[in-house]
Write an enzyme that holds these catalytic residues in place. Structure first.
Site, PDB file in Angstrom:
ATOM      1  NE  ARG A 122      17.674  -9.155  11.355  1.00 35.63           N
ATOM      2  CZ  ARG A 122      17.945 -10.442  11.555  1.00 35.63           C
ATOM      3  NH1 ARG A 122      17.090 -11.356  11.173  1.00 35.63           N
ATOM      4  NH2 ARG A 122      19.064 -10.807  12.154  1.00 35.63           N
ATOM      5  CD  GLU A 151      -1.389   0.334  12.017  1.00 38.84           C
ATOM      6  OE1 GLU A 151      -2.289   0.400  11.173  1.00 38.84           O
ATOM      7  OE2 GLU A 151      -1.491  -0.380  13.025  1.00 38.84           O
ATOM      8  CB  ILE A 157      -1.006  -0.014   1.173  1.00 41.80           C
ATOM      9  CG1 ILE A 157      -0.308  -0.033   2.539  1.00 41.80           C
ATOM     10  CG2 ILE A 157      -1.909  -1.229   1.077  1.00 41.80           C
ATOM     11  CD1 ILE A 157      -1.297   0.073   3.722  1.00 41.80           C
TER      12      ILE A 157
HETATM   13 MO1  MOS Z   1      -4.434  -0.416   9.440  1.00 42.63          MO
HETATM   14  S1  MOS Z   1      -5.677   1.007  10.200  1.00 42.63           S
HETATM   15  O1  MOS Z   1      -5.050  -1.825  10.222  1.00 42.63           O
HETATM   16  O2  MOS Z   1      -4.552  -0.454   7.756  1.00 42.63           O
END
Ligand code: MOS
Length: 735
Positions: free
Chosen positions: A618, A695, A471
């Site tokens: 890592r 994240e 993505i």
């Molecule tokens: Mo993430 S918000 O689980 O793409």
């Protein structure tokens, strides 16, 4: 392969290819505009027609049977599909709202029709000719108003609605130093560059969707379930994705409506959701109200910590899991967390980058700053004092590894934290008030099983196939690196095919598990292929190594390609886990340091410096990982200063539904960003010894910015975004 930790030495540890800051293997396709995104597949799928989706103009109520005759008669129109002629539709597992509304309407801009025509313009023009008569019903659109009737939700990703340890009420009451404050975070939009888009085509009873989707297997199942057809009759292809952030974890209206339009007209149908449609038709991160209470000793040891969060969603939906990190981040014997769900009739609330932790840390990490000040402690010191090596709710469960304090020590030194003045509004640079802020970063590391197939051909080319998606994260690259390392070849000898439901089912891109888990799946498949190679060459020996395109045992060196000279060799497997993530709490950690300047007269805020220090095991590719973190830091700045979906509480929709009015940071808003990865491996995570980082990078950033603004101005703002109207009145007098 079942992973039974800890990981021992394995071929990945050679680090000839893995761990290197290599360029993206898909880079040339991206920069030449030849990567085929869903909406770009205009030449490979002949005879495409265009679909335009009509959205509901009310948020809640009913639609009378629609008059579509004028639309049907319009130039170029091939067909119109509404709930009346769509046939029987079910609902997938992951969508709270129906993707096609009517007669009931669940939310504003819910799809209620698709018009299919020869051109996009014809479809759009004809959609305006559909006559829709609505009967409005009263809806609930105001989180504050709905909090009184909020429920304790059953459906929660990753746990229970409530948690407790010790006796919070008693512990808090008895604490010598107490802090109690409530914070608010707004509704936010994913606002990814590429909108949701799909081309759908039927071949007999088989449906192919070229779409933009993070989770191929979930979504293949969901579209099949919705259409009431077997999963085997659906093929999803999503090799390139222009940003997802969680908004593309599921199929949305573009995919379903394109499929329905294609079925009705017998033509492949292309649908892209127009930008103004993205905000109310798809999903968003819901607003939260969060109350945080911290009790501590005079010296600053936390003895009680409580975190409650309220958020909204459609009936049957789930809460924003904003208290999750508070269950794990700091020590303290008396604890409580609780999440409550207010039923709202706004568009569906769902996951957005670091769901839970991102908004949860926005509140918790301001609270920690406020508490540190109350205790007269440095906020770095306060956090380190309350570090824990075990899950504080279940002390028998250690963290797999936790170098949280290290993140702060390294960050404080590199950032020059010593130069901060704890007393706010005391540092100036001409007209600018200067301030520094710090916050923790924390995000769990989830283990998901992941499969892959790896082939070796007679030219010595290694081809990896898995339904994993990229993505924008770098999946192609780290998967190629993994296969190259395992098979002992250079990167140019590896081809990677991703994002297709005909390929082995991967972990997919979500919850920052994609990088670590999909490469672990590729590792498992490569172990199988190595066995195949050794067997084909009659060199099945425990000391066999794969180096420089050769299989080596003792003095013998045989080119890899020779093993596949007669017949292509294939290795296929999936990574699964024993109880490793039950025995050990797996998380990723970090610290964020921010310096801001606030114009003493106008209140304008400029971020001057940012530093993130990350601990995530890592790092498979420091270049792509850094890109993930600086992107996340940028998104955190948006959350701190700009992003807010404005709710029309009478009509029930998000008003600012375009990128002119839903503001996100641009280049000029962002200074040079530094990212430091602690040099470490986590053998309890996967054979790759890596964890997620995509994240982690956003968690805590907004609070670090908020804390820096407080340090600059002396004004504490507890509701995001921190726009200047919220603090300008409190600015010190300009001399
Ligand atoms: Mo993430 S918000 O689980 O793409």
């Amino acid at each position: 392969m079942k992973f039974d930790a800890p990981a021992t030495n394995n071929p990945i540890d050679q680090l000839k290819v893995v761990g290197k800051p290599l360029d993206r293997v898909d880079g040339p396709l991206k920069v030449t505009g030849t990567a085929a995104y869903a909406h770009d597949r205009y030449d490979s799928i002949p005879n495409q027609a265009y679909g335009y989706v009509l959205g509901s103009a009310i948020a809640k109520g009913k639609i009378k049977p629609m008059n579509v005759s004028a639309a049907k008669a319009a130039a170029g129109v091939l067909g119109v599909v509404t709930a009346e002629n769509a046939g029987k539709l079910g609902k997938g597992d992951y969508n709270t709202a129906k993707l096609l509304g009517g007669p009931e309407v669940d939310h504003y801009h819910q799809a209620i029709a698709i018009v299919v025509a020869e051109t996009f313009e014809q479809a759009r023009a004809a959609a305006q000719l559909i006559q829709v008569e609505y009967t409005k019903a009263d809806g609930s659109y105001d989180l504050h108003a709905a909090m009184a009737t909020a429920i304790r939700p059953e459906k929660i990703f990753g746990g229970e609605a409530d948690s407790s340890a010790g006796d919070f009420d008693k512990g808090f009451a008895a604490a010598p130093i107490k802090f109690d404050a409530t914070y608010e975070t707004p509704d936010q939009a994913h606002a990814m560059m590429e909108p949701h888009a799909t081309i759908a085509a039927w071949h007999g009873d088989t449906l192919t969707l070229w779409t933009s989707n993070q989770m191929i297997d979930w979504s293949t199942g969901d579209i099949a379930k919705t259409l009431g057809i077997p999963k085997e009759k659906v093929r999803l292809s999503s090799p390139f994705i222009g940003g997802g952030f969680g908004g593309k974890l599921w199929i949305r209206a573009d995919a379903l409506m394109a499929a329905l339009g294609a079925r009705a007209t017998g033509r492949p149908v292309k649908v892209a959701l127009a930008r103004p449609f993205m905000f109310n038709n798809t999903v968003h991160r819901p607003a939260t109200v969060q109350r945080i209470r911290i009790g501590a000793t005079q010296q600053g040891k936390i003895t009680a910590i409580g975190h409650e969060s309220w958020s909204g969603d459609l009936p049957g939906g789930g809460p924003e899991v904003a208290v999750m990190q508070t269950r794990l981040l700091y020590a303290g014997e008396n604890r409580m967390t609780a999440m409550r769900l207010a039923v709202l009739d706004l568009p569906e609330a769902n996951a957005m980058r670091a769901p839970g932790e991102a908004p949860g840390m926005m509140a918790l990490e301001i609270a920690m700053d406020e508490m540190a000040e109350k205790l007269g402690l440095d906020p770095v010191e306060f956090r380190i004092m309350n570090d824990t090596q075990v899950d504080p709710e279940n002390p028998s469960r250690p963290f797999s590894m936790r170098t949280f304090a290290e993140c702060f020590k390294t960050g404080a030194e590199k950032f020059g934290w010593n130069n901060r003045n704890a007393k706010p509004a005391t540092r100036r640079d001409g007209r600018w008030l200067l301030g520094m802020g710090v916050a923790a970063a924390f995000r769990n590391n989830l283990l998901m099983k992941s499969a892959a197939r790896v082939r070796l051909d007679s030219r010595g080319t290694v081809t990896v196939e898995t339904d994993m998606t990229d993505i924008g994260t770098g999946s192609y690259t780290i998967i190629a690196q993994t296969a190259a390392e395992m098979m002992g070849v250079t990167l140019d000898k590896v081809a990677v095919r991703l994002g297709d439901s005909t390929l082995p089912v991967s972990a997919g891109s979500g919850g920052q598990w994609g990088g670590a888990c999909s490469t672990a799946g590729v590792y498992a498949a490569c172990v199988k292929l190595r066995e195949e190679v050794a067997r084909a060459l009659g060199l099945n020996h425990p000391d066999a190594t794969f180096v420089d395109g050769e299989l080596r045992v003792g003095n013998r060196r045989i080119p890899l390609a020779q093993a596949a000279a007669k017949k292509e060799l294939v290795g296929e497997d999936q990574i699964e886990y024993s109880d490793v993530d039950k025995k050990y709490q797996q998380s990723t950690f970090g610290s964020h340091f921010v310096e801001v300047g606030v114009d003493a007269a106008t209140g304008e805020v400029r971020i001057r410096r940012m530093l993130a220090v990350c601990s995530a095991g890592r790092i498979l590719n420091p270049k792509t990982a850094r890109s993930q973190v600086i992107g996340a830091m940028t998104m955190g700045v948006g959350a701190a200063l700009m992003e807010e979906l404005a709710v029309d509480k009478r009509a029930g929709f998000f008003v600012n539904h375009d990128l002119a009015s839903y503001e996100v940071p641009v280049h000029a808003d962002i200074p040079h960003q530094e990212v430091i990865f602690l040099d470490e491996v986590d053998p309890l995570a996967t054979p790759m010894k890596a964890k997620g980082v995509g994240e982690l990078g956003i968690c805590g950033v907004a609070a670090a910015v908020a804390n820096a603004i407080y340090n600059a101005t002396g004004v504490r703002v507890r509701n995001y975004p921190i726009t200047l109207d919220k603090y300008i009145k409190g600015l010190p007098e300009v001399a």
